[in-house]
Write a protein that holds these residues in place. Structure first.
Motif, PDB file in Angstrom:
ATOM      1  N   UNK A 155       0.603  -1.241   0.221  1.00 49.31           N
ATOM      2  CA  UNK A 155      -0.165  -0.013   0.085  1.00 49.31           C
ATOM      3  C   UNK A 155       0.897   1.184  -0.087  1.00 49.31           C
ATOM      4  N   UNK A 156       0.332   2.208  -0.569  1.00 47.28           N
ATOM      5  CA  UNK A 156       0.900   3.493  -0.626  1.00 47.28           C
ATOM      6  C   UNK A 156      -0.119   4.777  -0.392  1.00 47.28           C
ATOM      7  N   UNK A 157       0.204   5.842   0.115  1.00 48.22           N
ATOM      8  CA  UNK A 157      -0.636   7.058   0.033  1.00 48.22           C
ATOM      9  C   UNK A 157       0.174   8.109  -0.705  1.00 48.22           C
ATOM     10  N   UNK A 158      -0.298   8.976  -1.540  1.00 49.38           N
ATOM     11  CA  UNK A 158       0.433  10.182  -1.983  1.00 49.38           C
ATOM     12  C   UNK A 158       0.348  11.230  -1.198  1.00 49.38           C
ATOM     13  N   UNK A 159       1.376  12.106  -0.918  1.00 49.48           N
ATOM     14  CA  UNK A 159       1.275  13.326   0.022  1.00 49.48           C
ATOM     15  C   UNK A 159       2.477  14.323  -0.690  1.00 49.48           C
ATOM     16  N   UNK A 160       2.100  15.382  -1.285  1.00 50.07           N
ATOM     17  CA  UNK A 160       3.250  16.366  -1.844  1.00 50.07           C
ATOM     18  C   UNK A 160       3.532  15.616  -2.973  1.00 50.07           C
ATOM     19  N   UNK A 161       2.986  14.962  -3.921  1.00 46.45           N
ATOM     20  CA  UNK A 161       3.497  14.364  -5.047  1.00 46.45           C
ATOM     21  C   UNK A 161       4.313  13.000  -5.059  1.00 46.45           C
ATOM     22  N   UNK A 162       4.510  12.924  -3.439  1.00 43.55           N
ATOM     23  CA  UNK A 162       5.303  11.520  -3.293  1.00 43.55           C
ATOM     24  C   UNK A 162       4.558  10.362  -2.831  1.00 43.55           C
ATOM     25  N   UNK A 163       4.842   8.999  -3.266  1.00 45.00           N
ATOM     26  CA  UNK A 163       4.244   7.906  -3.058  1.00 45.00           C
ATOM     27  C   UNK A 163       5.084   7.430  -1.768  1.00 45.00           C
ATOM     28  N   UNK A 164       4.053   7.421  -0.443  1.00 45.86           N
ATOM     29  CA  UNK A 164       4.577   7.075   0.667  1.00 45.86           C
ATOM     30  C   UNK A 164       3.978   5.783   1.312  1.00 45.86           C
ATOM     31  N   UNK A 165       4.850   4.798   2.071  1.00 41.13           N
ATOM     32  CA  UNK A 165       4.272   3.620   2.313  1.00 41.13           C
ATOM     33  C   UNK A 165       2.847   3.596   3.478  1.00 41.13           C
ATOM     34  N   UNK A 166       2.048   3.048   3.170  1.00 37.63           N
ATOM     35  CA  UNK A 166       0.826   2.986   3.825  1.00 37.63           C
ATOM     36  C   UNK A 166       0.135   1.982   3.725  1.00 37.63           C
ATOM     37  N   UNK A 167      -0.630   1.290   4.766  1.00 37.80           N
ATOM     38  CA  UNK A 167      -1.392   0.205   4.766  1.00 37.80           C
ATOM     39  C   UNK A 167      -2.742   0.445   4.032  1.00 37.80           C
ATOM     40  N   UNK A 168      -2.934  -0.435   3.006  1.00 37.14           N
ATOM     41  CA  UNK A 168      -4.312  -0.233   2.242  1.00 37.14           C
ATOM     42  C   UNK A 168      -5.506  -0.713   3.045  1.00 37.14           C
ATOM     43  N   UNK A 169      -5.497  -1.658   4.000  1.00 34.77           N
ATOM     44  CA  UNK A 169      -6.454  -2.056   4.634  1.00 34.77           C
ATOM     45  C   UNK A 169      -6.035  -2.511   6.105  1.00 34.77           C
ATOM     46  N   UNK A 170      -6.843  -2.921   7.006  1.00 30.83           N
ATOM     47  CA  UNK A 170      -6.204  -3.452   8.201  1.00 30.83           C
ATOM     48  C   UNK A 170      -5.699  -2.515   9.209  1.00 30.83           C
ATOM     49  N   UNK A 171      -4.708  -2.803   9.986  1.00 28.12           N
ATOM     50  CA  UNK A 171      -4.055  -2.194  10.937  1.00 28.12           C
ATOM     51  C   UNK A 171      -3.408  -0.867  10.301  1.00 28.12           C
ATOM     52  N   UNK A 172      -3.893   0.198  10.865  1.00 28.22           N
ATOM     53  CA  UNK A 172      -2.960   1.812  10.355  1.00 28.22           C
ATOM     54  C   UNK A 172      -3.586   1.966   8.923  1.00 28.22           C
ATOM     55  N   UNK A 173      -4.533   1.426   8.557  1.00 25.32           N
ATOM     56  CA  UNK A 173      -5.170   1.857   7.085  1.00 25.32           C
ATOM     57  C   UNK A 173      -5.139   3.141   6.893  1.00 25.32           C
ATOM     58  N   UNK A 174      -4.665   3.632   5.670  1.00 21.33           N
ATOM     59  CA  UNK A 174      -4.374   4.993   5.176  1.00 21.33           C
ATOM     60  C   UNK A 174      -3.386   5.899   5.786  1.00 21.33           C
ATOM     61  N   UNK A 175      -2.589   5.391   6.854  1.00 16.17           N
ATOM     62  CA  UNK A 175      -1.826   6.443   7.620  1.00 16.17           C
ATOM     63  C   UNK A 175      -0.257   5.999   7.085  1.00 16.17           C
ATOM     64  N   UNK A 176       0.531   6.987   6.911  1.00 20.58           N
ATOM     65  CA  UNK A 176       1.938   6.810   6.619  1.00 20.58           C
ATOM     66  C   UNK A 176       2.720   5.847   7.560  1.00 20.58           C
ATOM     67  N   UNK A 177       3.169   4.650   7.041  1.00 19.66           N
ATOM     68  CA  UNK A 177       3.877   3.900   7.748  1.00 19.66           C
ATOM     69  C   UNK A 177       5.367   4.159   7.920  1.00 19.66           C
ATOM     70  N   UNK A 178       5.970   4.154   9.108  1.00 21.61           N
ATOM     71  CA  UNK A 178       7.133   4.475   9.311  1.00 21.61           C
ATOM     72  C   UNK A 178       7.907   3.373  10.507  1.00 21.61           C
ATOM     73  N   UNK A 179       9.115   3.018  10.195  1.00 18.69           N
ATOM     74  CA  UNK A 179       9.770   2.174  11.097  1.00 18.69           C
ATOM     75  C   UNK A 179      11.113   2.931  11.428  1.00 18.69           C
ATOM     76  N   UNK A 180      10.986   3.805  12.500  1.00 17.17           N
ATOM     77  CA  UNK A 180      11.933   4.717  12.809  1.00 17.17           C
ATOM     78  C   UNK A 180      13.346   4.255  13.457  1.00 17.17           C
ATOM     79  N   UNK A 181      14.279   4.443  12.865  1.00 18.37           N
ATOM     80  CA  UNK A 181      15.639   3.993  13.455  1.00 18.37           C
ATOM     81  C   UNK A 181      16.652   4.868  13.843  1.00 18.37           C
ATOM     82  N   UNK A 182      16.570   6.172  13.389  1.00 16.08           N
ATOM     83  CA  UNK A 182      17.614   7.135  13.504  1.00 16.08           C
ATOM     84  C   UNK A 182      17.111   8.577  13.752  1.00 16.08           C
TER      85      UNK A 182
END
Length: 485
Positions: A155-182
């Motif tokens: 899944x992806x969602x487009x913000x400011x012309x960029x395709x960002x990772x986002x669940x298309x269904x289920x947990x977190x649907x429609x939100x931008x996914x982040x696995x923050x490490x730094x």
């Protein structure tokens, strides 16, 4: 005694890295004691060893009511560190990752990305570091919505012309996914966060609102079948390995240069079928003096990580000591935390073999910026079955500065090697503030406990584990050649 022919052949396949280190085939323990002095490119650095430690109970609850996940990254707030009599005080910000999860069972929570805030106090007299939770900050996307830790799948969602990772269904649907490490703060209180899903580096203002994105070059962006592959449950064809994205992000002290380091080799730079063949990591260098989110790096280098033997029994190397954090010293040098995958919290019973802080110098390393190694998916390796780099590619030089596996030093603070957590993933430097030692710094090293606690709560649900994996910070004292500027 001669090495067995097969083992000898495998060791020869792992040439000594630029720092002169051979693969680690047995537990790499520090036995010399005392200060360690090392030289790199004509300058001397000294580690005076472990001088303190602090602990936060695994079951600590954070400002949002979730179990407080510890330190995928940490940094003392700019301007907050001060000496008060016989001790030091400051504000510490820490970065948890995507929340408690079990990828093998496809279990993820709708964990809101956040920074955790602490008041810290360090007393060198007894070596005690105390951490007191003091709120935090929720990270929000361009729309003002919180991020989620849930795996985005395709899944992806487009913000400011960029395709960002986002669940298309289920947990977190429609939100931008982040696995923050730094985590890296700027002088005005804004900050960068490195993400493992898209291999993006996100730039936030001081309120935690997303203001820009540094997207990775084509070689690093995860792709499958010519399309973005942001999820972490199916490997991409090229680009960052799953859960091995921008693990280190750091600004030079003058604020002009941003370093972004991958955790291990890209898919196309990995020796086939060999977990020890992921040593050639990419380090991107950005000029952020004019804009905080430049389009492309000005430099692009290779650092070869140590390889080690998981069983620590002298056999052939079969793992890569993953890069887990960097902290810049100037425009071409940084500290890098490289570690094995053993210790408290790890699956299995492999012994702890390697956990060290390396001093890396990019001066003299080949610049791959703008080449086909950056704009396409061409491999750095001479042969897909071997580890040698192609002719003409010179990696960065490094030396080991701190060996964390020092039984005597740990024992002074009631710790042992066997009790160390698996994932040490956070570094920061703060000045000692002694007039006679203007180039001395405390190095803070933190672990990521993966939310492992006997009593764990997340998003209102239980996530209990069979044991507690406390959050810890180790404090070392270093002498650098000159003050950081």
């Amino acid at each position: 005694m001669r090495a067995a022919p097969i083992l000898l052949g495998l060791l020869l396949a792992f040439p000594a890295v630029a720092g002169g280190e051979e693969p680690v085939t047995r537990p790499h323990l520090e036995r010399a004691g005392g200060a360690r002095s090392v030289s790199l490119n004509g300058e001397t650095f000294v580690s005076h060893g472990l001088v303190g430690t602090g602990r936060l109970a695994a079951g600590t609850v954070d400002f949002l009511g979730d179990t407080l996940g510890s330190f995928s990254s940490l940094q003392v707030a700019p301007g907050s560190w001060k000496r008060v009599g016989d001790h030091y005080e400051g504000i510490l910000w820490t970065l948890p990752d995507r929340g408690r999860n079990d990828p093998a069972a496809n279990l993820f929570f709708d964990y809101r990305a956040r920074l955790e805030r602490f008041r810290i106090r360090f007393a060198p007299g007894d070596g005690r570091l105390t951490l007191v939770p003091a709120g935090g900050l929720v990270l929000r996307d361009f729309r003002g919505q919180p991020f989620t830790g849930a795996d985005p799948g395709a899944g992806t969602v487009v913000e400011r012309g960029m395709a960002l990772p986002a669940p298309a269904s289920g947990v977190g649907r429609g939100k931008v996914s982040i696995d923050a490490e730094a985590l890296q703060f700027t002088r005005d209180g804004g900050f960068y966060v490195g993400d493992e899903y898209a291999a993006n580096v996100y730039y936030f203002d001081r309120r935690g609102r997303l203001r820009g994105v540094i997207r990775p070059p084509a070689a690093i962006a995860p792709q499958r079948g010519g399309r973005p592959a942001f999820g972490s449950l199916q490997a991409p064809d090229t680009g960052r390995r799953n859960n091995q994205g921008p693990e280190g992000v750091s600004l030079s002290p003058d604020g002009r240069t941003l370093f972004v380091a991958l955790q291990s080799a890209l898919v196309q730079d990995s020796a086939a079928g060999n977990a020890a063949g992921r040593t050639a990591i990419r380090v991107l260098v950005y000029d952020v003096s004019r804009t905080p989110t430049p389009d492309r790096p000005v430099a692009h280098h290779v650092v070869q990580l140590p390889a080690y033997t998981q069983a620590g029994d002298g056999g052939a190397p079969d793992r890569t000591a993953a890069q887990s954090e960097i902290r810049a010293l100037d425009g071409h040098r940084f500290l890098m935390l490289a570690r094995d995958s053993a210790g408290l919290g790890a699956a299995g019973s492999a012994p702890i073999v390697y956990k060290s802080i390396l001093l890396v110098d990019l001066a003299g390393a080949t610049n791959l910026a703008g080449t086909e190694y950056e704009t396409g998916a061409k491999s750095l390796l001479r042969d897909p079955a071997a580890l040698a780099l192609k002719p003409g590619i010179v990696p960065a030089a490094w030396v080991e500065l701190v060996n964390m596996l020092d039984p005597a030093q740990l024992a002074r603070y009631g710790l042992s090697i066997a009790a160390l957590s698996e994932k040490w993933e956070a570094l920061d430097l703060v000045p000692v503030l002694e007039p006679d030692h203007p180039a001395d710094y405390f190095l803070l090293v933190g672990n990521d406990n993966d939310f492992i606690a006997r009593r764990c709560r997340m998003s209102g649900r239980s996530c209990d584990s069979a044991f507690d994996n406390d959050s810890r910070v180790l404090v070392y004292r270093l002498s650098l050649p000159a003050p950081l500027r």
